[in-house]
Scaffold this motif. Structure first.
Motif, mmCIF file in Angstrom:
data_model
loop_
_atom_site.group_PDB
_atom_site.id
_atom_site.type_symbol
_atom_site.label_atom_id
_atom_site.label_comp_id
_atom_site.label_asym_id
_atom_site.label_seq_id
_atom_site.Cartn_x
_atom_site.Cartn_y
_atom_site.Cartn_z
ATOM 1 N N PRO A 12 0.880 -1.243 -0.038
ATOM 2 C CA PRO A 12 -0.200 0.136 -0.058
ATOM 3 C C PRO A 12 1.002 1.444 0.049
ATOM 4 O O PRO A 12 1.761 1.411 0.359
ATOM 5 N N THR A 13 0.280 2.193 -0.557
ATOM 6 C CA THR A 13 0.904 3.392 -0.377
ATOM 7 C C THR A 13 0.142 4.277 0.631
ATOM 8 O O THR A 13 -0.824 4.556 0.886
ATOM 9 N N VAL A 14 0.997 4.293 1.975
ATOM 10 C CA VAL A 14 0.470 4.637 3.123
ATOM 11 C C VAL A 14 0.542 6.360 3.695
ATOM 12 O O VAL A 14 0.043 6.540 4.692
ATOM 13 N N THR A 15 1.404 7.063 2.694
ATOM 14 C CA THR A 15 1.350 8.326 3.108
ATOM 15 C C THR A 15 0.640 9.213 2.106
ATOM 16 O O THR A 15 1.058 9.390 0.828
ATOM 17 N N PRO A 16 -0.271 10.026 2.449
ATOM 18 C CA PRO A 16 -0.841 11.026 1.718
ATOM 19 C C PRO A 16 0.039 11.971 0.841
ATOM 20 O O PRO A 16 1.011 12.476 1.806
ATOM 21 N N PRO A 17 0.086 12.172 -0.248
ATOM 22 C CA PRO A 17 1.035 12.937 -1.100
ATOM 23 C C PRO A 17 0.945 14.468 -0.260
ATOM 24 O O PRO A 17 0.028 15.072 0.116
ATOM 25 N N GLY A 18 2.096 14.919 0.101
ATOM 26 C CA GLY A 18 2.493 16.235 0.871
ATOM 27 C C GLY A 18 2.777 16.076 2.424
ATOM 28 O O GLY A 18 2.923 16.989 2.926
ATOM 29 N N ALA A 19 2.253 14.733 2.931
ATOM 30 C CA ALA A 19 2.498 14.770 4.363
ATOM 31 C C ALA A 19 3.802 14.083 4.499
ATOM 32 O O ALA A 19 4.513 13.470 3.776
ATOM 33 N N GLU A 20 4.145 14.249 5.628
ATOM 34 C CA GLU A 20 5.685 13.865 6.136
ATOM 35 C C GLU A 20 5.710 13.202 7.583
ATOM 36 O O GLU A 20 4.870 13.520 8.375
ATOM 37 N N HIS A 21 6.507 12.149 7.598
ATOM 38 C CA HIS A 21 6.442 11.304 8.539
ATOM 39 C C HIS A 21 7.629 12.119 9.651
ATOM 40 O O HIS A 21 8.612 12.408 9.274
ATOM 41 N N ARG A 22 7.417 11.944 10.991
ATOM 42 C CA ARG A 22 8.486 12.593 11.979
ATOM 43 C C ARG A 22 8.402 11.810 13.237
ATOM 44 O O ARG A 22 7.238 11.083 13.500
ATOM 45 N N LEU A 23 9.448 11.692 13.877
ATOM 46 C CA LEU A 23 9.663 11.106 15.286
ATOM 47 C C LEU A 23 9.983 12.212 16.170
ATOM 48 O O LEU A 23 10.883 12.930 15.978
ATOM 49 N N VAL A 24 9.290 12.564 17.264
ATOM 50 C CA VAL A 24 9.503 13.728 18.186
ATOM 51 C C VAL A 24 9.828 12.941 19.633
ATOM 52 O O VAL A 24 9.158 11.919 19.967
ATOM 53 N N ASP A 25 10.578 13.624 20.151
ATOM 54 C CA ASP A 25 10.706 13.198 21.927
ATOM 55 C C ASP A 25 9.740 13.745 22.585
ATOM 56 O O ASP A 25 9.521 14.973 22.619
ATOM 57 N N VAL A 26 9.232 12.944 23.473
ATOM 58 C CA VAL A 26 8.424 13.432 24.715
ATOM 59 C C VAL A 26 8.908 12.755 26.020
ATOM 60 O O VAL A 26 9.731 11.948 25.734
ATOM 61 N N PRO A 27 8.335 13.346 27.051
ATOM 62 C CA PRO A 27 9.003 12.828 28.240
ATOM 63 C C PRO A 27 9.205 11.108 28.465
ATOM 64 O O PRO A 27 9.962 10.769 28.989
ATOM 65 N N GLY A 28 8.071 10.900 27.956
ATOM 66 C CA GLY A 28 7.832 9.089 28.143
ATOM 67 C C GLY A 28 8.550 8.476 26.761
ATOM 68 O O GLY A 28 8.266 7.100 26.928
ATOM 69 N N GLY A 29 9.163 8.903 26.019
ATOM 70 C CA GLY A 29 9.732 8.353 25.080
ATOM 71 C C GLY A 29 9.774 9.036 23.694
ATOM 72 O O GLY A 29 10.028 10.171 23.557
ATOM 73 N N ARG A 30 9.411 8.421 22.638
ATOM 74 C CA ARG A 30 9.262 9.004 21.293
ATOM 75 C C ARG A 30 7.782 8.757 20.840
ATOM 76 O O ARG A 30 7.370 7.590 20.864
ATOM 77 N N ILE A 31 7.310 9.700 19.997
ATOM 78 C CA ILE A 31 5.860 9.538 19.332
ATOM 79 C C ILE A 31 6.295 9.902 17.807
ATOM 80 O O ILE A 31 6.816 10.651 17.372
ATOM 81 N N HIS A 32 5.785 8.751 16.921
ATOM 82 C CA HIS A 32 5.859 8.961 15.675
ATOM 83 C C HIS A 32 4.434 9.790 15.306
ATOM 84 O O HIS A 32 3.597 9.382 15.649
ATOM 85 N N LEU A 33 4.516 10.594 14.088
ATOM 86 C CA LEU A 33 3.533 11.278 13.714
ATOM 87 C C LEU A 33 3.570 11.492 12.486
ATOM 88 O O LEU A 33 4.567 11.454 11.752
ATOM 89 N N VAL A 34 2.377 12.065 11.566
ATOM 90 C CA VAL A 34 2.413 12.251 10.150
ATOM 91 C C VAL A 34 1.885 13.526 10.042
ATOM 92 O O VAL A 34 0.739 13.573 10.999
ATOM 93 N N GLU A 35 2.392 14.711 9.610
ATOM 94 C CA GLU A 35 2.005 15.896 9.312
ATOM 95 C C GLU A 35 1.743 16.282 7.907
ATOM 96 O O GLU A 35 2.258 16.120 7.214
ATOM 97 N N GLN A 36 0.607 17.504 7.863
ATOM 98 C CA GLN A 36 0.621 18.015 6.702
ATOM 99 C C GLN A 36 -0.108 19.545 6.701
ATOM 100 O O GLN A 36 -1.002 19.507 7.728
ATOM 101 N N GLY A 37 0.471 20.101 5.898
ATOM 102 C CA GLY A 37 -0.401 21.651 6.133
ATOM 103 C C GLY A 37 0.420 22.480 7.124
ATOM 104 O O GLY A 37 1.240 22.268 7.909
ATOM 105 N N THR A 38 0.185 23.984 7.170
ATOM 106 C CA THR A 38 0.413 24.945 7.920
ATOM 107 C C THR A 38 -0.731 25.742 8.615
ATOM 108 O O THR A 38 -1.927 25.619 7.829
#
Length: 339
Positions: A12-38
């Motif tokens: 499958p194509t899992v990421t909508p065109p224009g969206a980006e994957h990121r890993l961010v640090d939080v106090p409990g570990g890391r959270i993966h997210l996908v973001e798009q737009g401003t």
């Protein structure tokens, strides 16, 4: 019971065109997210058994409407951290993760949107941190303040001789032993059984109760997938759980008593921020929690609108993507008219 399934040949194509994957640090570990737009931040939180991917239709729609749309993998899912202890999945930890994501993205506040368990997590985030989460949209599971008896005691009395699914999920390893030998087949049956176009007829027994000595999947319907779920979509979901296992996801259920104790100071507390509810008319959650919906004038005094989608099951933002996108965008535009 559905037969074991195998992935389709096409990935499958899992990421909508224009969206980006990121890993961010939080106090409990890391959270993966996908973001798009401003624009103003809209944080989307999925439920069980899903991932950020359940918001794949909302990411481009909200981005096009002028929002910074962010869909997370909840801890225990996907590429986010999977701490080992059951208590690491208490509600307070999920709220802290959401706060950490907002800060990691360089923002001070956000509108939060949640589905299924994500609805509970979104409501708790807004309740505990109203300084950060200034509005909340709740999908499929209505807000019900903390109260009543200890949850596991209440669940033990539901269903008579049969066992309620939340009780079935309590013992570590028990549900895993049912799911993990055939993740894809189990997910297919679970998704199909509570979708509006494939929900089993009344009289075949509820999907959410287990007969003595049985398994949850014994009542899953066989046959076609629901219209919203392609083979490629199912491949994506199955691939995530094949890689991570299901314990992190199931540990959310194993903290209901811990949450009840942790949130004692908020017993009966209303959620006062501007809010929105969207549910499916064929979703069993609305039948079990009909009192919660009737109590919205008291429990959600900031409720802007409530929408029950006819013919829709539990997976509202995937079953009725265009309709949900329109409702969400209209609500957000009314909240943030000068953005």
């Amino acid at each position: 019971m559905p037969e074991p399934t195998t992935p389709s040949a096409a990935a499958p194509t899992v990421t909508p065109p224009g969206a980006e994957h990121r890993l961010v640090d939080v106090p409990g570990g890391r959270i993966h997210l996908v973001e798009q737009g401003t624009g103003p931040l809209v944080l989307m939180v999925h439920g069980f058994p899903e991932s950020w991917y359940s918001w794949r239709h909302q990411l481009p729609a909200l981005a096009a409407a002028g929002y910074r749309a962010v869909a997370v993998d909840v801890r225990g899912y996907g590429r986010s951290s999977k701490p080992p202890a059951v208590e690491d999945y208490r509600m307070l930890a999920h709220v802290a993760d959401n706060v950490g994501v907002v800060h990691a993205l360089g923002e001070e506040r956000a509108t939060i949107v949640g589905h299924d368990w994500g609805s509970n997590i979104a409501a708790a985030s807004a309740l505990l941190r109203p300084d950060i989460f200034t509005a909340a949209a709740l999908l499929s599971v209505p807000y019900a303040p903390r109260g009543g008896p200890r949850p596991t005691e209440a669940f033990a009395h539901i269903g008579g001789d049969e066992e309620f699914y939340v009780s079935y999920f309590q013992t570590p390893g028990r549900a895993e032993a049912e799911i993990e030998p055939d993740v894809r087949g189990w997910l297919a049956g679970f998704y199909t059984g509570i979708s509006g176009d494939t929900v089993p007829p009344e009289g075949e027994g509820s999907l959410f109760f287990v007969a003595p000595g049985g398994r949850l999947r014994d009542r899953f319907p066989a046959g076609r997938l629901p219209a919203w779920l392609s083979e490629a979509d199912l491949d994506h979901y199955a691939g995530e759980f094949e890689r991570t296992g299901t314990t992190g996801a199931l540990n959310r259920y194993r903290n209901v008593d811990r949450d009840w104790a942790d949130l004692a100071a908020w017993d009966g507390a209303p959620l006062i921020q501007p809010s929105l509810f969207i549910g499916g008319a064929l979703d069993a959650s609305l039948a079990w929690m009909s009192d919660a919906v009737r109590n919205f004038p008291t429990t959600l005094p900031g409720l802007v609108s409530s929408h029950i989608l006819e013919g829709c099951g539990h997976w509202v933002q995937q079953e009725r993507a265009d309709e949900v996108n329109e409702i969400l965008t209209r609500w957000l535009d009314a909240l943030l008219p000068t953005r």
